[in-house]
Every structure is written in structure tokens, then in C-alpha cells.
Design a protein around this motif. Structure first.
Motif, PDB file in Angstrom:
ATOM      1  N   ASP A  75       0.720  -1.338  -0.050  1.00  0.00           N
ATOM      2  CA  ASP A  75      -0.116  -0.110  -0.042  1.00  0.00           C
ATOM      3  C   ASP A  75       0.906   1.352   0.010  1.00  0.00           C
ATOM      4  O   ASP A  75       0.660   2.149  -0.571  1.00  0.00           O
ATOM      5  N   LYS A 127       2.206   1.662  -3.378  1.00  0.00           N
ATOM      6  CA  LYS A 127       1.139   2.127  -4.230  1.00  0.00           C
ATOM      7  C   LYS A 127       1.181   3.932  -4.301  1.00  0.00           C
ATOM      8  O   LYS A 127       1.033   4.767  -5.005  1.00  0.00           O
ATOM      9  N   ASN A 159       4.017   5.673  -5.533  1.00  0.00           N
ATOM     10  CA  ASN A 159       3.963   5.973  -6.936  1.00  0.00           C
ATOM     11  C   ASN A 159       2.797   6.844  -7.572  1.00  0.00           C
ATOM     12  O   ASN A 159       2.805   6.733  -8.924  1.00  0.00           O
ATOM     13  N   THR A 160       1.949   7.468  -6.634  1.00  0.00           N
ATOM     14  CA  THR A 160       1.032   8.466  -7.176  1.00  0.00           C
ATOM     15  C   THR A 160       1.697   9.752  -7.340  1.00  0.00           C
ATOM     16  O   THR A 160       2.729  10.111  -7.105  1.00  0.00           O
TER      17      THR A 160
END
Length: 197
Positions: free
Chosen positions: A109, A112, A115-116
């Protein structure tokens, strides 16, 4: 990709537990809570204002609970703390009344989230979370506030799970009380050599 910045108060022997007050985190029988308080001055105040500029936060559960019980009522000292998104890594906690809180359950999580698109993410306190981030090479910068004190016990910034990594000093300030504000950014792999060769 978003940067993850670990910003922490630390003693000369690496302790990061409960710098702000005796009641902050007495777990493990820690009796030196508030060890950073005697070193406050105008220089450190200005440096702290810069470090507390609004940014999304990534927190471990224990630090989040400490923050959630204090900061919503003291946001005048930390402008924007209620408005930024608080990401919390927890296997047990799933909801909070503190606005803009999102719960994460795994390293995946966090990867992720990193990587935004978006602004930098700052980690405050959260020793176990920091250990996890360092073990998975997810720390882009370390903003250390190094205090001239030894405690000998308490939660520490680094443990044996930290992966080898090099960092470059990007900014530093020394306060009249001897506190060193030192910001480092990730700089690749560790290089070795022979001194004097």
C-alpha cells in the motif's frame, strides 16, 4: 512519484522516543520524555516552521493515536495539520474521527501511494514504520534534528534491518543550543575505499 521524507528528533545515541513531553510515549518504562524541550530557541523555531509546512503525513498507528489526541485542538501551532491527508499504517485500526485520515495495511500500500502523483509525504515519529521503510528502501530523504544528549535507552531511529544506502547532505543549521538540523537525500549505493590511497 512522491518522495517519502523521514523527519525526526534524535539523540546522539539514536533515540527518537518521546522528544516532546513526559506523557508523549512512556512505553517500555521510558522516563526521559520531553528531552528536546530544553533546547528550544529562535533558530530552532524558524527551522521547525519550515519542517512543519503542510504536507501529507505517513504515520504508524501509535504515533497517529498520539497526534490525533493532540493536534486537532492545537492546529494553530501546526497550520494545515487538520487539512492534510494522514496516511496510517495499521493492522488493527480502520477508522478515525480526525478528518482526512486514510488507513493502509501493508508495504505494498505504501509503495502504491509513493508511486502516485502529488506532494511529498512526511513521516513523523513512528519508529516501527521508519524501520519498515528503511528495510524496503522507501526513504528518499532524512530530516534529522540531532540533540546533544545521550539517553542510553528508548526507541531508536535505526536497527539492523536498515539496508545499506548512501545519502547526501542538502541543508544544515546549527542552533545556539547545539542542535543540528541536517537534511539528507538518498544518493545511491554505499561506496567503499581505502583512506589515504
Amino acid at each position: 512519484m512522491r518522495k517519502i521524507i523521514v523527519t525526526t528528533f534524535i539523540t546522539l545515541d539514536g533515540v527518537m522516543q518521546a522528544p516532546g513531553s513526559p506523557e508523549e510515549d512512556p512505553s517500555g518504562g521510558f522516563k526521559y520524555g520531553g528531552w528536546s524541550a530544553p533546547y528550544g530557541d529562535e533558530v530552532s523555531g524558524k527551522a521547525m516552521q519550515k519542517q512543519m509546512e503542510p504536507a501529507d503525513l505517513l504515520l504508524g498507528r501509535k504515533t497517529f493515536e498520539i497526534f490525533a489526541s493532540y493536534w486537532p485542538q492545537h492546529s494553530g501551532y501546526w497550520p494545515g495539520i487538520n487539512e492534510v491527508t494522514k496516511y496510517v499504517l495499521s493492522a488493527t485500526m480502520q477508522k478515525s474521527d480526525w478528518q482526512n485520515t486514510t488507513f493502509l495495511t501493508s508495504v505494498a500500500d505504501i509503495e502504491k501511494l509513493k508511486n502516485t502523483d502529488g506532494a511529498d509525504i512526511k513521516v513523523w515519529g513512528s519508529s516501527e514504520l521508519v524501520h519498515l521503510l528503511l528495510a524496503h528502501d522507501l526513504v528518499d530523504e532524512l530530516w534529522l534534528k540531532i540533540y546533544p544528549v545521550l539517553l542510553g535507552e528508548g526507541k531508536r531511529l535505526f536497527n539492523n534491518s536498515t539496508i545499506p544506502a548512501a545519502f547526501t547532505l542538502t541543508e544544515s543549521v546549527v542552533t545556539p543550543g547545539g542542535v543540528i538540523f541536517a537534511n539528507y537525500k538518498r544518493a545511491g549505493e554505499v561506496k567503499t575505499g581505502i583512506i589515504g590511497a
